[in-house]
Write an enzyme that holds these catalytic residues in place. Structure first.
Site, PDB file in Angstrom:
ATOM      1  N   ASP A 120       0.799   3.661   2.288  1.00  0.00           N
ATOM      2  CA  ASP A 120       0.688   4.302   3.592  1.00  0.00           C
ATOM      3  C   ASP A 120      -0.459   5.320   3.508  1.00  0.00           C
ATOM      4  O   ASP A 120      -1.576   4.922   3.188  1.00  0.00           O
ATOM      5  CB  ASP A 120       2.027   4.950   3.968  1.00  0.00           C
ATOM      6  CG  ASP A 120       2.182   5.143   5.469  1.00  0.00           C
ATOM      7  OD1 ASP A 120       1.835   4.210   6.213  1.00  0.00           O
ATOM      8  OD2 ASP A 120       2.643   6.202   5.890  1.00  0.00           O
ATOM      9  N   ASP A 175       0.855  -1.196   0.000  1.00  0.00           N
ATOM     10  CA  ASP A 175       0.000   0.000   0.000  1.00  0.00           C
ATOM     11  C   ASP A 175       0.881   1.233   0.000  1.00  0.00           C
ATOM     12  O   ASP A 175       2.099   1.138   0.153  1.00  0.00           O
ATOM     13  CB  ASP A 175      -0.871   0.005   1.254  1.00  0.00           C
ATOM     14  CG  ASP A 175      -0.026   0.000   2.517  1.00  0.00           C
ATOM     15  OD1 ASP A 175       0.365   1.085   2.969  1.00  0.00           O
ATOM     16  OD2 ASP A 175       0.281  -1.090   3.038  1.00  0.00           O
TER      17      ASP A 175
END
Length: 291
Positions: free
Chosen positions: A215, A213
């Site tokens: 963040d 991902d």
């Protein structure tokens, strides 16, 4: 120092229990001077190599990053004779050039934990200091990079891993700070104190970081969520397993890497001042120097 027989250990999730073509030889429930490890060490056979797996968070993922018994885990791997320790970890991505599903093999760590994790085997009557300028082993990193690239997954060589305390993910301000001031590449919660302890235990240590991902810094992407992390991890599990199998096949039979003697000059306590209790506690790690 003479060369040592190479033996691979893997610290990570429980994906080993579903790896095709891997023979499970035994499960070892070990006791250590630092308590019980996260789970049993699973001894497997991959080709003609014995490989030892330990789920860092326990089977079923029951331990928070701050609750992982890092000292017991690394010590247990040492009990099994592991010389080369591979960490497999999910990480947040801090650079736009890295995509979810990519692999990263970092070469640096920046510590943002808060000192509540026991981070050394020394203490209680014995003082020692090991070098940690380069926290990942160059020999194992090179082997891991070759295995990862052979898998066909986009793999990034190098970068800084930010190790945060957790269990919460970053605030947006923190995420931007790490990108701007630290030039971070990935962010996670488990590289420390694991890497420090592996160095003290004289193991070669490297990390296969699986980007999941962005963040919360990337304005065009969704903020990190557990659902997003798990989805990417499941998609990447087969690649990670393939990399482990390739790495096991490519390992040299022996190694004289400097990591394997990292504590040779570390202990500064006078031998006469080291208690029998300390020698018993750390004999597995340092008895060769006391003798």
């Amino acid at each position: 120092m003479p060369e040592q027989i190479v033996r691979l250990g893997v610290m990570g999730g429980s994906g080993v229990y579903h790896m095709e073509g891997v023979e499970i030889v035994a499960e070892h429930r070990l006791a250590t001077p630092f308590g019980a490890p996260s789970d049993a060490v699973v001894e497997t056979r991959i080709g003609d190599q014995s490989v030892y797996f330990l789920p860092r968070h326990g089977r079923g993922h029951v331990l928070l990053p701050s609750e992982v018994p890092y000292r017991a885990n690394v010590y247990a791997m040492k009990q099994m004779g592991v010389t080369h320790l591979l960490s497999i970890s999910a990480v947040g991505i801090m650079r736009e050039a890295i995509k979810p599903g990519d692999m990263v093999v970092p070469d640096q760590i920046f510590d943002r934990t808060r000192g509540i994790r026991a981070s050394t085997f020394f203490g209680k009557g014995i003082a020692g200091h090991v070098a940690f300028a380069d926290p990942f082993c160059g020999e194992l990193r090179d082997l891991l990079l070759a295995a990862a690239k052979n898998s066909g997954v986009t793999t990034h060589d190098g970068g800084t891993y930010i190790c945060m305390e957790g269990p919460q993910f970053s605030t947006r301000a923190e995420s931007h700070f790490y990108r701007r001031e630290v030039n971070a590449t990935v962010i996670g919660m488990t590289a420390l104190p694991e890497a420090k302890l592996a160095r003290e235990a004289e193991m070669c240590y490297a990390m296969l970081a699986m980007g999941t991902d962005y963040d919360c810094w990337h304005e065009a992407e969704e903020d990190v969520s557990v659902e997003a992390v798990v989805a990417v991890l499941k998609a990447n599990a087969e690649h990670a397993n393939q990399i482990v199998c390739t790495l096991a096949a490519q390992l040299p039979r022996t190694s004289d890497c400097d990591c394997l003697n990292a504590a040779q000059f570390a202990i500064i306590t006078s031998p006469d001042a080291i208690s029998n209790a300390a020698k018993e506690r750390l004999g597995l790690l340092y008895d060769k120097y006391w003798k």
